[in-house]
Design an enzyme around this catalytic site. Sequence first.
Site, PDB file in Angstrom:
ATOM      1  N   HIS A 100       2.251  -3.544   0.906  1.00  0.00           N
ATOM      2  CA  HIS A 100       1.457  -3.560   2.145  1.00  0.00           C
ATOM      3  C   HIS A 100       1.212  -2.163   2.697  1.00  0.00           C
ATOM      4  O   HIS A 100       0.316  -1.962   3.504  1.00  0.00           O
ATOM      5  CB  HIS A 100       2.116  -4.465   3.201  1.00  0.00           C
ATOM      6  N   ASP A 130       5.925  -7.677  -2.484  1.00  0.00           N
ATOM      7  CA  ASP A 130       5.572  -6.548  -1.628  1.00  0.00           C
ATOM      8  C   ASP A 130       6.047  -5.224  -2.211  1.00  0.00           C
ATOM      9  O   ASP A 130       6.508  -4.345  -1.492  1.00  0.00           O
ATOM     10  CB  ASP A 130       6.115  -6.737  -0.206  1.00  0.00           C
ATOM     11  N   SER A 208       8.723   1.416   6.009  1.00  0.00           N
ATOM     12  CA  SER A 208       8.497   0.515   4.882  1.00  0.00           C
ATOM     13  C   SER A 208       8.221   1.277   3.593  1.00  0.00           C
ATOM     14  O   SER A 208       7.467   2.252   3.565  1.00  0.00           O
ATOM     15  CB  SER A 208       7.326  -0.424   5.173  1.00  0.00           C
TER      16      SER A 208
END
Length: 368
Positions: A100, A130, A208
């Site tokens: 993402h 992901d 992230s």
Amino acid sequence: MHDFRLDRRSFLAAATAGLAGTVAGCAEPRADSSIEGSSSYAINQGNLADGSAFTDLYNAIIESVTQVRVFGIRTDTGAAGRGQGSGFLYDDRHVVTNDHVIANGTAADLQYITGDWTSTTLVGRDYYSDLAVLEVDHVPDSATPLSLTDKRPVVGQQVAAVGNPYGLEGTMSTGIVSGVNRRLASQERRFPFPNVVQTDAAVNPGNSGGPLVDLNGRVVGVVNATIGDNIGFAISAALAERVVPALIEDGEYEHAYMGVDLRPVDRLVAEANDLSEATGVMVTAVVDGSAADGVLRPASGTVQRRSESIPVGGDVILAFDGEPIPDRHALSTYLALETSPGDTIAVRLRRDGRTITRDLTLGARPSV
């Protein structure tokens, strides 16, 4: 800078659904922010505090952690987009980050803590875990790959999240593993992330894709999301160990797929179906033409219990290949870590008051 080449898969063919409100990933630069931060290498190294074991850990791994800067045109609005996240050196040519983080961009640059920049090429990405892999044009001599741990994390284990929250490079936050084998779901995703590691180490937008590491500097998980104060999540090293090599080799990863909807057997489900124990998962629906079609039996109807609709008549899955499946978390983890499309598993289940076993040959999840 080289193009963010999409030679294996069309990078924007399947736009990743946003995880607004849950992801701690691709942070937009904040025009109103007065916070600035730069590499610790820019600071006079004299007269420093003694530090701690975490200081030693930080110094051992920080040169292997990168900031990811994403550029290009957003597929959902058509507007020019900018964002940033984190990543870490996996081997001498590849950096791992979150899918993402890079999903809405057409180009990405990386910056190491030394100040070195490099352009990248997309090697592979996997929406369902992901995870994404970038090939880099340059790695500083001082940067060494981080290894994925081969040990399953335990609650109470000390960990550290290293990355670039809000673009502040060279940031470490510490805590413990506060939960294991979580199942991270969102409204945008049909399939939750399995085997997720929960931590109370602070993670924020921009973290992230960065590593969650143990005290030996081994990657316990790839930071993915935060839901609220003092709780964050990471894609487990065990899942990354399966997915990342496939992304490097093939540009994609195929997940095992049964083709069922499930409901955990709680006390209400057990009572409505005359089950002696509240354990296992009930099959509530079967996808036509899927692996489970003709093998597993879905619920035949519902009854009302305490103003709740309870499925009845469906198969209750109890074990895969002799491994107990007490809930959906166990089922998701087993499929993710122990199986591949084409594998045949022995499914022990409860049907019509009898315990039986049926062989089921797994398929591959449909494309996004």
